[in-house]
Design a protein around this motif. Structure first.
Motif, PDB file in Angstrom:
ATOM      1  N   ARG A 189       0.753  -1.158   0.157  1.00  0.00           N
ATOM      2  CA  ARG A 189       0.055   0.145  -0.092  1.00  0.00           C
ATOM      3  C   ARG A 189       0.892   0.970  -0.049  1.00  0.00           C
ATOM      4  NH1 ARG A 189      -2.763  -3.228   3.731  1.00  0.00           N
ATOM      5  NH2 ARG A 189      -2.021  -2.050   5.479  1.00  0.00           N
ATOM      6  N   HIS A 190       2.228   1.161  -0.169  1.00  0.00           N
ATOM      7  CA  HIS A 190       3.229   2.225  -0.036  1.00  0.00           C
ATOM      8  C   HIS A 190       3.711   2.466  -1.479  1.00  0.00           C
ATOM      9  CE1 HIS A 190       3.353   3.660   4.072  1.00  0.00           C
ATOM     10  NE2 HIS A 190       2.810   2.310   4.570  1.00  0.00           N
ATOM     11  N   ASN A 191       4.314   3.656  -1.599  1.00  0.00           N
ATOM     12  CA  ASN A 191       5.102   4.202  -2.915  1.00  0.00           C
ATOM     13  C   ASN A 191       6.410   3.676  -2.732  1.00  0.00           C
ATOM     14  OD1 ASN A 191       5.172   5.297  -5.268  1.00  0.00           O
ATOM     15  ND2 ASN A 191       5.925   7.359  -4.565  1.00  0.00           N
ATOM     16  N   CYS A 192       6.578   2.294  -3.170  1.00  0.00           N
ATOM     17  CA  CYS A 192       7.949   1.908  -3.155  1.00  0.00           C
ATOM     18  C   CYS A 192       8.817   2.221  -4.454  1.00  0.00           C
ATOM     19  CB  CYS A 192       7.824   0.216  -2.929  1.00  0.00           C
ATOM     20  SG  CYS A 192       6.984  -0.290  -1.552  1.00  0.00           S
ATOM     21  N   ILE A 193      10.153   2.567  -4.109  1.00  0.00           N
ATOM     22  CA  ILE A 193      10.878   3.110  -5.139  1.00  0.00           C
ATOM     23  C   ILE A 193      11.685   1.908  -5.689  1.00  0.00           C
ATOM     24  CG2 ILE A 193      13.155   4.567  -5.844  1.00  0.00           C
ATOM     25  CD1 ILE A 193      12.233   6.235  -3.062  1.00  0.00           C
ATOM     26  N   GLY A 194      11.492   1.548  -7.227  1.00  0.00           N
ATOM     27  CA  GLY A 194      11.837   0.576  -7.588  1.00  0.00           C
ATOM     28  C   GLY A 194      13.129   0.413  -8.162  1.00  0.00           C
ATOM     29  N   TYR A 195      13.947  -0.526  -8.598  1.00  0.00           N
ATOM     30  CA  TYR A 195      15.142  -0.424  -9.163  1.00  0.00           C
ATOM     31  C   TYR A 195      15.258  -1.574 -10.341  1.00  0.00           C
ATOM     32  CZ  TYR A 195      20.099  -1.766  -9.805  1.00  0.00           C
ATOM     33  OH  TYR A 195      21.531  -1.766 -10.224  1.00  0.00           O
ATOM     34  N   ARG A 196      15.506  -1.089 -11.640  1.00  0.00           N
ATOM     35  CA  ARG A 196      15.653  -1.824 -12.576  1.00  0.00           C
ATOM     36  C   ARG A 196      16.965  -2.552 -12.839  1.00  0.00           C
ATOM     37  NH1 ARG A 196      12.230  -2.675 -16.385  1.00  0.00           N
ATOM     38  NH2 ARG A 196      10.953  -0.722 -16.159  1.00  0.00           N
ATOM     39  N   LEU A 197      17.217  -4.021 -12.884  1.00  0.00           N
ATOM     40  CA  LEU A 197      18.245  -4.487 -12.987  1.00  0.00           C
ATOM     41  C   LEU A 197      18.933  -4.339 -14.337  1.00  0.00           C
ATOM     42  CD1 LEU A 197      17.063  -7.900 -11.337  1.00  0.00           C
ATOM     43  CD2 LEU A 197      18.788  -6.162 -10.311  1.00  0.00           C
ATOM     44  N   GLY A 198      20.195  -4.727 -14.796  1.00  0.00           N
ATOM     45  CA  GLY A 198      20.859  -4.479 -15.938  1.00  0.00           C
ATOM     46  C   GLY A 198      20.252  -5.771 -16.811  1.00  0.00           C
ATOM     47  N   GLY A 201      14.794  -6.695 -15.860  1.00  0.00           N
ATOM     48  CA  GLY A 201      13.626  -6.967 -14.931  1.00  0.00           C
ATOM     49  C   GLY A 201      13.747  -5.949 -13.625  1.00  0.00           C
ATOM     50  N   ILE A 202      12.648  -5.841 -12.863  1.00  0.00           N
ATOM     51  CA  ILE A 202      12.522  -5.016 -11.667  1.00  0.00           C
ATOM     52  C   ILE A 202      12.987  -5.786 -10.561  1.00  0.00           C
ATOM     53  CG2 ILE A 202      11.136  -3.700 -10.154  1.00  0.00           C
ATOM     54  CD1 ILE A 202      11.903  -2.260 -12.833  1.00  0.00           C
ATOM     55  N   PHE A 203      14.093  -5.423  -9.686  1.00  0.00           N
ATOM     56  CA  PHE A 203      14.470  -6.036  -8.657  1.00  0.00           C
ATOM     57  C   PHE A 203      13.431  -6.389  -7.430  1.00  0.00           C
ATOM     58  CE2 PHE A 203      16.587  -5.700  -4.349  1.00  0.00           C
ATOM     59  CZ  PHE A 203      17.212  -6.820  -4.237  1.00  0.00           C
ATOM     60  N   GLU A 204      13.277  -7.683  -6.817  1.00  0.00           N
ATOM     61  CA  GLU A 204      12.644  -7.870  -5.985  1.00  0.00           C
ATOM     62  C   GLU A 204      13.087  -7.883  -4.584  1.00  0.00           C
ATOM     63  OE1 GLU A 204      10.589 -11.479  -6.622  1.00  0.00           O
ATOM     64  OE2 GLU A 204       9.725 -11.023  -8.635  1.00  0.00           O
ATOM     65  N   LYS A 217       7.347  -8.164  -4.761  1.00  0.00           N
ATOM     66  CA  LYS A 217       7.384  -7.218  -6.015  1.00  0.00           C
ATOM     67  C   LYS A 217       6.741  -6.202  -5.515  1.00  0.00           C
ATOM     68  CE  LYS A 217       6.774 -10.973  -9.416  1.00  0.00           C
ATOM     69  NZ  LYS A 217       5.918 -11.495 -10.461  1.00  0.00           N
ATOM     70  N   THR A 218       7.445  -4.782  -5.788  1.00  0.00           N
ATOM     71  CA  THR A 218       7.103  -3.558  -5.237  1.00  0.00           C
ATOM     72  C   THR A 218       6.619  -2.834  -6.502  1.00  0.00           C
ATOM     73  OG1 THR A 218       9.354  -2.575  -5.980  1.00  0.00           O
ATOM     74  CG2 THR A 218       8.876  -3.610  -3.708  1.00  0.00           C
ATOM     75  N   THR A 219       5.632  -1.764  -6.185  1.00  0.00           N
ATOM     76  CA  THR A 219       5.109  -1.034  -7.017  1.00  0.00           C
ATOM     77  C   THR A 219       5.209   0.579  -6.377  1.00  0.00           C
ATOM     78  OG1 THR A 219       2.910  -0.897  -6.103  1.00  0.00           O
ATOM     79  CG2 THR A 219       3.381  -2.453  -7.993  1.00  0.00           C
ATOM     80  N   GLY A 220       5.265   1.461  -7.465  1.00  0.00           N
ATOM     81  CA  GLY A 220       5.521   3.083  -6.933  1.00  0.00           C
ATOM     82  C   GLY A 220       5.397   3.847  -8.240  1.00  0.00           C
ATOM     83  N   THR A 221       5.552   5.020  -7.803  1.00  0.00           N
ATOM     84  CA  THR A 221       5.487   6.065  -8.949  1.00  0.00           C
ATOM     85  C   THR A 221       7.257   6.366  -9.426  1.00  0.00           C
ATOM     86  OG1 THR A 221       6.067   7.944  -7.326  1.00  0.00           O
ATOM     87  CG2 THR A 221       3.934   7.410  -7.833  1.00  0.00           C
TER      88      THR A 221
END
Length: 298
Positions: A189-198, A201-204, A217-221
């Motif tokens: 339910r929070h704005n989690c700052i994602g990180y895209r791997l080389g 994919g998105i880092f879990e 798995k996170t979601t955010g702006t």
């Protein structure tokens, strides 16, 4: 012996390694036009094109590949011999190329390079910042730095830091507006700052749920490709960042960031310097390792 031809061969190797003229020029401290001229000189002397050039790529021709395979070991041996002679006089010279993720700069590399510059002023250390895993041998690096779990088994690895603790942080302003998560489930339910791997994919996020490890798995702006930018966004009240405690310790101490769900923190193996197995170690790499052992005392 064509001395004029021989002087241009290191330029050919640099272009082959980088697969481009501009990046080779940056490594060599030359202009792209000078690099192009050196390659054309070799091609004219040998009577064969060494590179296939398009507007988007540079690749070796069959003749170029044969030449590079033949001359690279010899030029490496010549460079090592020159460095060894300097080392015998107490001087360490040459270019040491290290591939490392950005998080290493503050936690390990900066203090080592600061001391190394005074101890060995004729040694140049080039740090290529890259968060993705790469083949350091194929790309011409002397060594790499990565988390222990990422180091290939056929490499020699030297610990640089103690284990690192991966934690969750957010600013007081963000938490005042959105509330603090009480459980791992609350993170959805929070704005989690994602990180895209080389890899794309998105880092879990890896977290401890009681005595077992779990990933979410996170979601955010915001999604970043630079792990340190996630920290900047957290400080700017954007959301929750997943980072290493060693990087944010001073922010937590000064209350700019709040450590969330500390019981979920995961300990990772720490950072290692790694390099290929060779019959002998180059003096420039030995000098870096000795300084790292002195400064970091892992």
């Amino acid at each position: 012996m064509d001395r004029h031809l021989i002087s241009h061969l290191p330029v050919v190797l640099a272009v082959a390694r980088h697969k481009g003229f501009a990046s080779a020029a940056a490594e060599l401290g030359m202009s792209p036009s000078a690099v192009s001229h050196a390659v054309r000189t070799v091609e004219d002397r040998l009577g064969a094109p060494l590179f296939a050039r398009t507007t988007r790529s540079v690749s070796l021709t069959e003749a170029g590949a044969r030449l590079v395979a033949s001359i690279e070991p010899a030029l490496v041996d010549i460079s090592k011999a020159a460095e060894a002679l300097s080392a015998e006089r107490g001087e360490v010279t040459g270019l040491l190329r290290i591939n490392a993720p950005r998080i290493v700069l503050e936690t390990a590399l900066t203090p080592v390079l600061a001391k190394l510059a005074w101890r060995h002023p004729r040694l140049t250390v080039e740090i290529f910042v890259n968060d993705a895993l790469v083949d350091i041998v194929a790309q011409g690096f002397d060594a790499g730095i990565r988390l222990g779990e990422s180091v290939q088994q056929d490499m020699i690895a030297l610990r640089l830091t103690q284990p690192l603790k991966a934690i969750l942080v957010a600013s007081r302003a963000y938490l005042d507006a959105k509330g603090a998560p009480k459980t791992i489930a609350d993170l959805h339910r929070h704005n989690c700052i994602g990180y895209r791997l080389g890899s794309g994919g998105i880092f879990e996020w890896e977290l401890m749920d009681g005595k077992r490890s779990t990933t979410i798995k996170t979601t955010g702006t915001a999604i970043v490709t630079d792990a340190t930018h996630a920290l900047d966004l957290a400080l700017a009240d954007v959301g929750i960042a997943y980072t290493f405690e060693q990087l944010v310790r001073h922010h937590i101490r000064e209350r700019r960031l709040i450590w969330l769900l500390p019981q979920t923190s995961v300990e990772q193996d720490g950072l290692y310097l790694y390099y290929p197995r060779r019959a002998s170690m180059a003096p420039k790499l030995r000098a870096f390792i000795d300084m790292a052992k002195t400064v970091l005392r892992p």
